[in-house]
Design a protein around this motif. Structure first.
Motif, PDB file in Angstrom:
ATOM      1  N   PRO A 349      32.749 -46.747 -53.853  1.00 11.76           N
ATOM      2  CA  PRO A 349      31.970 -46.576 -52.618  1.00 11.76           C
ATOM      3  C   PRO A 349      32.051 -45.141 -52.110  1.00 11.76           C
ATOM      4  O   PRO A 349      32.964 -44.398 -52.454  1.00 11.76           O
ATOM      5  CB  PRO A 349      32.637 -47.539 -51.640  1.00 11.76           C
ATOM      6  CG  PRO A 349      34.036 -47.676 -52.141  1.00 11.76           C
ATOM      7  CD  PRO A 349      33.962 -47.553 -53.634  1.00 11.76           C
ATOM      8  N   THR A 350      31.075 -44.795 -51.287  1.00 12.58           N
ATOM      9  CA  THR A 350      31.062 -43.478 -50.651  1.00 12.58           C
ATOM     10  C   THR A 350      31.275 -43.657 -49.154  1.00 12.58           C
ATOM     11  O   THR A 350      31.303 -44.782 -48.642  1.00 12.58           O
ATOM     12  CB  THR A 350      29.718 -42.764 -50.874  1.00 12.58           C
ATOM     13  OG1 THR A 350      28.717 -43.422 -50.078  1.00 12.58           O
ATOM     14  CG2 THR A 350      29.308 -42.807 -52.340  1.00 12.58           C
ATOM     15  N   ILE A 351      31.365 -42.547 -48.464  1.00  7.55           N
ATOM     16  CA  ILE A 351      31.544 -42.594 -47.007  1.00  7.55           C
ATOM     17  C   ILE A 351      30.335 -43.215 -46.307  1.00  7.55           C
ATOM     18  O   ILE A 351      30.410 -43.644 -45.167  1.00  7.55           O
ATOM     19  CB  ILE A 351      31.842 -41.173 -46.474  1.00  7.55           C
ATOM     20  CG1 ILE A 351      32.547 -41.237 -45.118  1.00  7.55           C
ATOM     21  CG2 ILE A 351      30.574 -40.331 -46.425  1.00  7.55           C
ATOM     22  CD1 ILE A 351      33.143 -39.934 -44.682  1.00  7.55           C
ATOM     23  N   GLU A 352      29.204 -43.292 -47.030  1.00  5.22           N
ATOM     24  CA  GLU A 352      27.976 -43.872 -46.464  1.00  5.22           C
ATOM     25  C   GLU A 352      27.980 -45.392 -46.496  1.00  5.22           C
ATOM     26  O   GLU A 352      27.141 -46.029 -45.863  1.00  5.22           O
ATOM     27  CB  GLU A 352      26.752 -43.366 -47.241  1.00  5.22           C
ATOM     28  CG  GLU A 352      26.627 -41.854 -47.328  1.00  5.22           C
ATOM     29  CD  GLU A 352      26.384 -41.219 -45.976  1.00  5.22           C
ATOM     30  OE1 GLU A 352      25.733 -41.854 -45.130  1.00  5.22           O
ATOM     31  OE2 GLU A 352      26.867 -40.093 -45.769  1.00  5.22           O
ATOM     32  N   TYR A 381      39.676 -49.132 -46.261  1.00  5.75           N
ATOM     33  CA  TYR A 381      38.574 -49.077 -45.292  1.00  5.75           C
ATOM     34  C   TYR A 381      39.104 -49.108 -43.863  1.00  5.75           C
ATOM     35  O   TYR A 381      40.297 -49.296 -43.627  1.00  5.75           O
ATOM     36  CB  TYR A 381      37.584 -50.230 -45.528  1.00  5.75           C
ATOM     37  CG  TYR A 381      38.175 -51.617 -45.421  1.00  5.75           C
ATOM     38  CD1 TYR A 381      38.456 -52.197 -44.187  1.00  5.75           C
ATOM     39  CD2 TYR A 381      38.448 -52.366 -46.567  1.00  5.75           C
ATOM     40  CE1 TYR A 381      38.998 -53.463 -44.087  1.00  5.75           C
ATOM     41  CE2 TYR A 381      38.981 -53.643 -46.483  1.00  5.75           C
ATOM     42  CZ  TYR A 381      39.260 -54.179 -45.241  1.00  5.75           C
ATOM     43  OH  TYR A 381      39.797 -55.436 -45.142  1.00  5.75           O
ATOM     44  N   LYS A 382      38.193 -48.936 -42.902  1.00  5.81           N
ATOM     45  CA  LYS A 382      38.549 -49.033 -41.479  1.00  5.81           C
ATOM     46  C   LYS A 382      37.693 -50.101 -40.818  1.00  5.81           C
ATOM     47  O   LYS A 382      36.597 -50.423 -41.307  1.00  5.81           O
ATOM     48  CB  LYS A 382      38.338 -47.687 -40.774  1.00  5.81           C
ATOM     49  CG  LYS A 382      39.276 -46.611 -41.280  1.00  5.81           C
ATOM     50  CD  LYS A 382      39.323 -45.426 -40.325  1.00  5.81           C
ATOM     51  CE  LYS A 382      40.458 -44.493 -40.714  1.00  5.81           C
ATOM     52  NZ  LYS A 382      41.053 -43.838 -39.562  1.00  5.81           N
ATOM     53  N   SER A 392      26.929 -44.610 -34.489  1.00  6.19           N
ATOM     54  CA  SER A 392      27.376 -43.213 -34.431  1.00  6.19           C
ATOM     55  C   SER A 392      28.328 -42.966 -33.264  1.00  6.19           C
ATOM     56  O   SER A 392      29.068 -41.986 -33.259  1.00  6.19           O
ATOM     57  CB  SER A 392      26.162 -42.283 -34.313  1.00  6.19           C
ATOM     58  OG  SER A 392      25.419 -42.591 -33.148  1.00  6.19           O
ATOM     59  N   GLY A 393      28.318 -43.862 -32.282  1.00  6.89           N
ATOM     60  CA  GLY A 393      29.196 -43.679 -31.126  1.00  6.89           C
ATOM     61  C   GLY A 393      30.548 -44.367 -31.254  1.00  6.89           C
ATOM     62  O   GLY A 393      31.331 -44.381 -30.303  1.00  6.89           O
ATOM     63  N   VAL A 394      30.837 -44.941 -32.432  1.00  2.00           N
ATOM     64  CA  VAL A 394      32.090 -45.685 -32.619  1.00  2.00           C
ATOM     65  C   VAL A 394      33.280 -44.736 -32.632  1.00  2.00           C
ATOM     66  O   VAL A 394      33.258 -43.690 -33.287  1.00  2.00           O
ATOM     67  CB  VAL A 394      32.036 -46.502 -33.927  1.00  2.00           C
ATOM     68  CG1 VAL A 394      33.400 -47.116 -34.230  1.00  2.00           C
ATOM     69  CG2 VAL A 394      30.981 -47.589 -33.824  1.00  2.00           C
ATOM     70  N   GLN A 395      34.325 -45.110 -31.898  1.00  2.00           N
ATOM     71  CA  GLN A 395      35.550 -44.318 -31.842  1.00  2.00           C
ATOM     72  C   GLN A 395      36.748 -45.229 -32.129  1.00  2.00           C
ATOM     73  O   GLN A 395      36.649 -46.442 -32.016  1.00  2.00           O
ATOM     74  CB  GLN A 395      35.723 -43.706 -30.450  1.00  2.00           C
ATOM     75  CG  GLN A 395      34.533 -42.870 -29.998  1.00  2.00           C
ATOM     76  CD  GLN A 395      34.622 -42.534 -28.513  1.00  2.00           C
ATOM     77  OE1 GLN A 395      35.660 -42.123 -28.038  1.00  2.00           O
ATOM     78  NE2 GLN A 395      33.537 -42.714 -27.792  1.00  2.00           N
ATOM     79  N   ASN A 396      37.869 -44.614 -32.472  1.00  2.00           N
ATOM     80  CA  ASN A 396      39.151 -45.328 -32.589  1.00  2.00           C
ATOM     81  C   ASN A 396      39.119 -46.496 -33.557  1.00  2.00           C
ATOM     82  O   ASN A 396      39.627 -47.574 -33.256  1.00  2.00           O
ATOM     83  CB  ASN A 396      39.617 -45.851 -31.212  1.00  2.00           C
ATOM     84  CG  ASN A 396      39.665 -44.779 -30.154  1.00  2.00           C
ATOM     85  OD1 ASN A 396      39.864 -43.615 -30.476  1.00  2.00           O
ATOM     86  ND2 ASN A 396      39.472 -45.150 -28.909  1.00  2.00           N
ATOM     87  N   SER A 397      38.515 -46.314 -34.733  1.00  3.02           N
ATOM     88  CA  SER A 397      38.557 -47.388 -35.731  1.00  3.02           C
ATOM     89  C   SER A 397      39.989 -47.594 -36.214  1.00  3.02           C
ATOM     90  O   SER A 397      40.792 -46.656 -36.265  1.00  3.02           O
ATOM     91  CB  SER A 397      37.656 -47.040 -36.916  1.00  3.02           C
ATOM     92  OG  SER A 397      36.308 -47.026 -36.517  1.00  3.02           O
ATOM     93  N   GLY A 430      36.032 -41.063 -41.979  1.00  5.16           N
ATOM     94  CA  GLY A 430      37.359 -40.533 -41.682  1.00  5.16           C
ATOM     95  C   GLY A 430      38.379 -40.761 -42.787  1.00  5.16           C
ATOM     96  O   GLY A 430      39.556 -40.446 -42.626  1.00  5.16           O
ATOM     97  N   ILE A 431      37.927 -41.339 -43.916  1.00  7.43           N
ATOM     98  CA  ILE A 431      38.844 -41.555 -45.046  1.00  7.43           C
ATOM     99  C   ILE A 431      38.557 -40.487 -46.105  1.00  7.43           C
ATOM    100  O   ILE A 431      37.429 -40.385 -46.601  1.00  7.43           O
ATOM    101  CB  ILE A 431      38.675 -42.972 -45.631  1.00  7.43           C
ATOM    102  CG1 ILE A 431      39.101 -44.007 -44.578  1.00  7.43           C
ATOM    103  CG2 ILE A 431      39.505 -43.134 -46.910  1.00  7.43           C
ATOM    104  CD1 ILE A 431      38.873 -45.434 -45.003  1.00  7.43           C
TER     105      ILE A 431
END
Length: 453
Positions: A349-352, A381-382, A392-397, A430-431
């Motif tokens: 998998p990719t970051i996409e 994964y997260k 796009s607004g997701v934070q703190n996974s 973020g990985i």
């Protein structure tokens, strides 16, 4: 008139009056005429409009015109540049509308939050921009026929609780856009929704107290829309004592809510023991049980291009994934195969890549708690709780644990609006290094608690 010399062009500025009145029925002030069974409307003091003047070979320019005569609908601007004998004129109310040289205006049609004082519909006026145009006219002969942009819905709330109630708000949920910012074409009147729109409206009610068996009328301004056969509007009425009542208006045939029309709902929204909503709801799905999966759920790795709907454990879920997923022949786990492909030829998998599991959505409720059971915490994964339309607004996974849980505070810190549609968001943002052998997600259980908004 324009006078020229070799250095500069001298432009004459002058005062211009124009008249603007209804082609439909003006709604700057919005009231009901019971004697004639119609809505009577008029301009009110302090009204202003934005007017765009265009002429061949002249740069288009817009002006603010302020109301001078309520009865005649006469507006005036003292700073108009007089540079041509004839103009095409495009007017839009209110003056706060942003007008561009290509005859487009940004307007707010309806609003996500509206406020009605008592039984007066006066709040409708400012939420119903109007527009008019006239071509090939001199500055002294502007007379605009104004058209409305908003549809108005009128409905009634009736108290059958056996006691007096004070109504605090009515929330309306639709399967499509019903309010917000639109681009208005001043040539045709066509409205195009921008990104700043809503599929729900909250009407706040002030000083609306109902004795038992009493009824109150309410009004909302909405952007024009069409309800298709089988679609529903959901109304949730909240009283000041914290109780909520639900009413579903289903449409047996297509119904249009067009600009400039007042659509009256025939049946009232009843507040009663039968329509009272529970204070909380709980959803629990055991994905290790074959009986939790419907017949249409894939047992072998399957990749879908679009969001798919499933009843999991009898509850309405939806799934979207950029890679295949399945429940296996044993139907004992929800398997998200981010490494795609086959065991011998895995796809890294990719970051996409990501997956969304849409939770059941109940109008009038918001998420309070989410719990998961995963088959392994040794994954790259997260996970987060998110709104699918604003990833796009997701934070703190979080990195996965065996039994992750999320409180309402934690989910809000992740950026989720808990009263909107929410989902489990599984992703790789973020990985730095994605391990292809440890990237799949296997979900065994999902539990969700909801409370009244």
């Amino acid at each position: 008139s324009v006078g020229c010399n070799s250095d500069e062009e001298a432009i004459v500025k002058r005062s211009v009056s124009l008249f603007a009145n209804d082609a439909d029925v003006m709604r700057s002030s919005f009231g009901y005429d019971a004697e004639n069974n119609r809505y009577k409307t008029s301009w009110v003091e302090g009204d202003a409009m934005r007017v765009l003047l265009t002429s061949e070979g002249v740069e288009p320019k817009d002006y603010r015109f302020d109301l001078q005569d309520v009865a005649l609908g006469r507006f005036e601007c003292s700073e108009v540049e007089d540079v041509a004998s004839q103009y095409d004129v495009y007017g839009v109310y209110p003056a706060s509308a942003e007008v561009s040289a290509d005859c487009k205006a940004k307007v707010q049609v309806g609003a996500k939050v509206q406020r009605q004082i008592g039984l007066s519909p006066n709040h409708i006026a400012e939420l119903d921009p109007s527009w008019g145009s006239q071509k090939g006219v001199s500055l002294d002969a502007i007379d605009l026929r104004m058209h409305h942009t908003a549809a108005v819905m009128q409905f009634a709330v009736e108290n059958h609780t056996g006691a007096e109630v004070a109504v605090e708000s009515v929330k309306i949920y639709a399967p499509k856009v019903i309010a917000g910012e639109h681009t208005l074409d001043l040539l045709s009147g066509e409205l195009t929704a921008t990104q700043s729109v809503s599929d729900r409206i909250e009407l706040q009610l002030v000083d609306v107290v109902l004795s038992d068996a009493a009824r109150a009328k309410a009004w909302v301004a909405m952007s024009p829309f069409v309800m298709a056969e089988g679609e529903s509007l959901v109304f949730v009425v909240t009283t000041t004592d914290g109780k909520a009542y639900k009413y579903v208006k289903s449409f047996a045939a297509e119904v249009e809510f067009p600009s400039g029309k007042v659509m009256s709902m025939s049946a009232p929204i009843i507040l009663s023991e039968q329509t009272l909503m529970a204070e909380s709801l709980a959803v629990a799905v055991d994905l290790t049980k074959a009986s939790s999966y419907p017949d249409n759920f894939p047992t072998a790795k399957t990749k879908f291009d679009a969001v798919q709907e499933y009843l999991l454990g009898g509850y309405p879920f939806k799934i979207y994934c950029t890679q295949p997923y399945a429940c296996g022949n044993a139907k004992d786990k929800l398997r998200i195969y981010f490494n795609g492909g086959s065991a011998s030829q895995p796809i890294k998998p990719t970051i996409e890549d990501y997956a969304l599991i849409y939770f059941p959505y109940y109008e009038g409720y918001k998420l309070q708690e989410v719990g998961l059971s995963l088959d392994s915490a040794d994954r790259t994964y997260k996970i987060a709780i998110a709104n699918p339309n604003s990833l796009s607004g997701v934070q703190n996974s979080n990195n996965p644990t065996l039994n992750p849980s999320f409180t309402s505070d934690e989910m809000m810190e992740m950026g989720a609006d808990l009263s909107e549609q929410c989902c489990l968001y599984v992703h790789f943002n973020g990985i730095d290094r994605i391990n292809a052998s440890k990237c799949n997600s296997y979900i065994k259980k999902i539990s969700i608690n909801y409370i009244l908004e």
